[in-house]
Design an enzyme around this catalytic site. Structure first.
Site, PDB file in Angstrom:
ATOM      1  N   GLY A  50      35.398  31.731  43.103  1.00 19.70           N
ATOM      2  CA  GLY A  50      35.131  30.305  42.966  1.00 19.70           C
ATOM      3  C   GLY A  50      34.904  29.751  44.341  1.00 19.70           C
ATOM      4  O   GLY A  50      35.132  30.425  45.338  1.00 19.70           O
ATOM      5  N   CYS A  51      34.457  28.516  44.407  1.00 20.42           N
ATOM      6  CA  CYS A  51      34.194  27.915  45.696  1.00 20.42           C
ATOM      7  C   CYS A  51      35.521  27.617  46.383  1.00 20.42           C
ATOM      8  O   CYS A  51      35.661  27.693  47.588  1.00 20.42           O
ATOM      9  CB  CYS A  51      33.388  26.643  45.481  1.00 20.42           C
ATOM     10  SG  CYS A  51      32.774  25.920  46.974  1.00 20.42           S
TER      11      CYS A  51
END
Ligand code: PLP
Lengths: 142, 411
Positions: A50-51
């Site tokens: 994920g970011c």
């Protein structure tokens, strides 16, 4: 307890918290208690980037039921993983693939599973459901 | 406006002009510390947006009618307000774009057309992805070489290394004025001098500087200066590319379309003059006009007093965070603005950010679009509190208590 009863149980548990911080303290506790992720399973193919935070997911079938293990580098993400695993584990592939995870909205955690919150959780749920779908197709073949 | 006519700075008065600051989230008074990402808007800008769409809405540069003339005049007056604020020589040197990213892409494409194989572009480790990726794309397209000047552990550019990388092969230096992640202020005036000494041009990414300091493009002697409206109290979707006239004149257009042409035939099209050559299609008219309003708002403020206030906020926050066990400040440059980035031992930035949010405090967590910089510090991201002039010491007290509480829960 069937899968929807498990979801309802979580909703009831969260109903006692009226303050956001208390809710999160509980999630953090769940994160700390999450079963340790086996180190030999911490591989790139199990990583969901994920970011913000990263998630690892390992899927196995035990006695015809889904058995997920997962981990994250962020503790809140881990706590939510704990809830998802509690609901989805030991359920049949078909049940996992078709269940609507309504408890997430009910306890107010939908922001963590929104496509705009790049913490890997939404991708993790999608992968869990895909794995379940594959398992149910495989089971039908045999 | 002459220096003497500026109103004395008062945080309380300023805050009253920003309606978005007066709200509660999760039942708590909002504390907005994400100004590095975007700023809130003063009432004068909100009024201008409303006025434009209620009364003045018309397409510009093409109408004979009253409203079109009025919109054109306001749009061009905004351009002049920006020109004056930046102390550019001519309003033709102010190009309206979509923002910083768009401005850099414009230069990368258009100035890039003047470059040839083997030419070098020089950036630094602390650049925003917007000031990295367009150059990588250009380097691929034109077979150029991208060089990266390193920084030290405090988050300062190592100037000797910068000097070594600068050569007669360098054609463009593109460097941020202020790092959005670290708050480091780069000595861009000095860098411009060095850049020009080897015959290269310099682009200054002003996304984080124009809202915090007085910027004079002629004093800096930069060839390009770019910024986004939304970070300086204006609307989103609009920004500015300042470029020296002779350079912009030599550059080919970036996009083709209406407004940017002089004459179109199927055989051959001639282009319009500056600034229109770079403004193809109907621009963000309301955006430009309201950015002009934001710049006028800024111009009426005492920038020196604002800088003192913002510095005080940052020092105050940093000094208190420094006393917490396990907290490490990322970015300790001597020259620094009102950004405080930090990490906490064994705690993920995302967890702190989530708990701060639930306590009504908006910060940003993550890599802040500076992944190479995170790699340099060997961290996944930071928690970043970035202040604006409307923030107060009391807000920082609340923030510090909230950080302390979050850490104690997460430990
Ligand atoms: C230093 C810097 N450069 C470039 C940008 C990109 O700005 P925009 O997204 O408005 O184009 C930002 C915004 O985060 C920034 O802080």
């Amino acid at each position: 307890m069937n899968i929807n009863e498990k979801q309802q149980e979580i909703i009831d548990e969260f109903a006692i918290y009226d303050d956001w911080m208390e809710k999160y303290e509980y999630i953090i506790e769940l994160g700390k208690e999450l079963e340790a992720f086996p180190e030999d399973k911490r591989t790139d193919d199990r990583l969901i980037d994920g970011c913000q935070s990263r998630v690892w997911l390992s899927t196995e079938i035990e006695n015809g039921n889904m058995h997920f293990r997962a981990d994250s580098d962020a503790i809140i993400t881990k706590g939510i993983i704990g809830l998802l695993i509690r609901v989805l584990n030991d359920e049949t592939p078909e049940t996992v693939a078709k269940t609507d995870l309504f408890f997430i909205n009910e306890i107010g955690l939908q922001e963590h599973l929104s496509p705009t919150r790049a913490n890997g959780l939404l991708s993790m749920v999608k992968r869990m459901k895909m794995d379940a779908l594959k398992a149910s197709v495989d089971a039908a073949k045999n | 406006m002459a220096e003497g006519t500026k109103k004395p700075f008062s945080v309380r008065e300023i805050r009253e002009q920003f309606p978005a600051l007066r709200q509660t989230v999760y039942g708590k008074n909002l504390i907005y510390f994400d100004n590095g990402a975007t700023s809130q808007k003063p009432q004068v800008v909100l009024d201008a947006i409303n006025r434009y769409y209620s009364k003045d809405n018309a397409n510009i540069h093409r109408g004979v009618h009253f409203m079109s003339q009025k919109a054109t005049t306001e749009f061009e007056e905004a351009r002049i307000a920006i020109q004056k604020y930046l102390n550019a020589k001519k309003s033709e040197e102010i190009i309206f774009t979509k923002g910083t990213t768009d401005s850099i892409n414009l230069v990368a494409f258009s100035y890039g057309e003047l470059l040839k194989e083997g030419d070098e572009i020089l950036i630094t480790t602390m650049e925003h992805h917007s000031n990295i990726v367009p150059w990588q794309m250009l380097c691929e397209r034109k077979k150029l070489v991208l060089k990266v000047a390193p920084i030290n552990k405090k988050g300062e550019l190592i100037e000797e290394e910068f000097d070594k990388l600068l050569s007669n092969r360098t054609k463009l230096v593109s460097v941020t004025h202020i790092s959005n992640t670290l708050g480091t202020i780069n000595p861009v005036k000095e860098l411009a001098k060095k850049t020009h000494a080897v015959g290269a041009k310099i682009l200054v990414d002003g996304a984080q500087s124009i809202q915090h300091m007085k910027v004079d493009v002629r004093d800096l002697d930069c060839d390009f200066y770019v910024f986004s409206s939304h970070k300086v109290f204006g609307p989103t979707g609009i920004g500015v590319l300042y470029g020296k006239e002779d350079l912009l004149d030599r550059m080919p257009p970036y996009q083709g379309g209406g407004d940017m042409i002089s004459k179109v035939t199927f055989e051959r099209t001639t282009y319009n003059e500056l600034p229109h050559k770079f403004e193809a299609g109907t621009p963000h008219i309301a955006g430009g006009i309201c950015l002009g309003e934001a710049i006028r708002f800024l111009n009426a403020l005492d920038m020196d007093a604002i800088q003192r206030h913002e510095k005080e906020l940052a020092h105050y926050a940093q000094d208190m965070l420094d006393t917490f066990e396990g907290v490490r400040i990322i970015g300790e440059a001597k020259q620094k603005t009102s950004v405080v980035s930090f990490v906490v031992d064994k705690i993920h930035p995302f967890d702190i950010g989530t708990l701060l949010d639930k306590q009504g405090i908006a910060v940003r967590t993550g890599h802040h679009c500076t992944q190479p910089l995170m790699d340099f510090f060997k961290i996944p991201g930071t928690v970043r509190a970035s202040f604006a002039f409307y923030n107060t010491k009391e807000e920082i007290d609340t923030f510090i208590a909230a950080v302390e509480k979050s850490i104690s829960i997460l430990k």
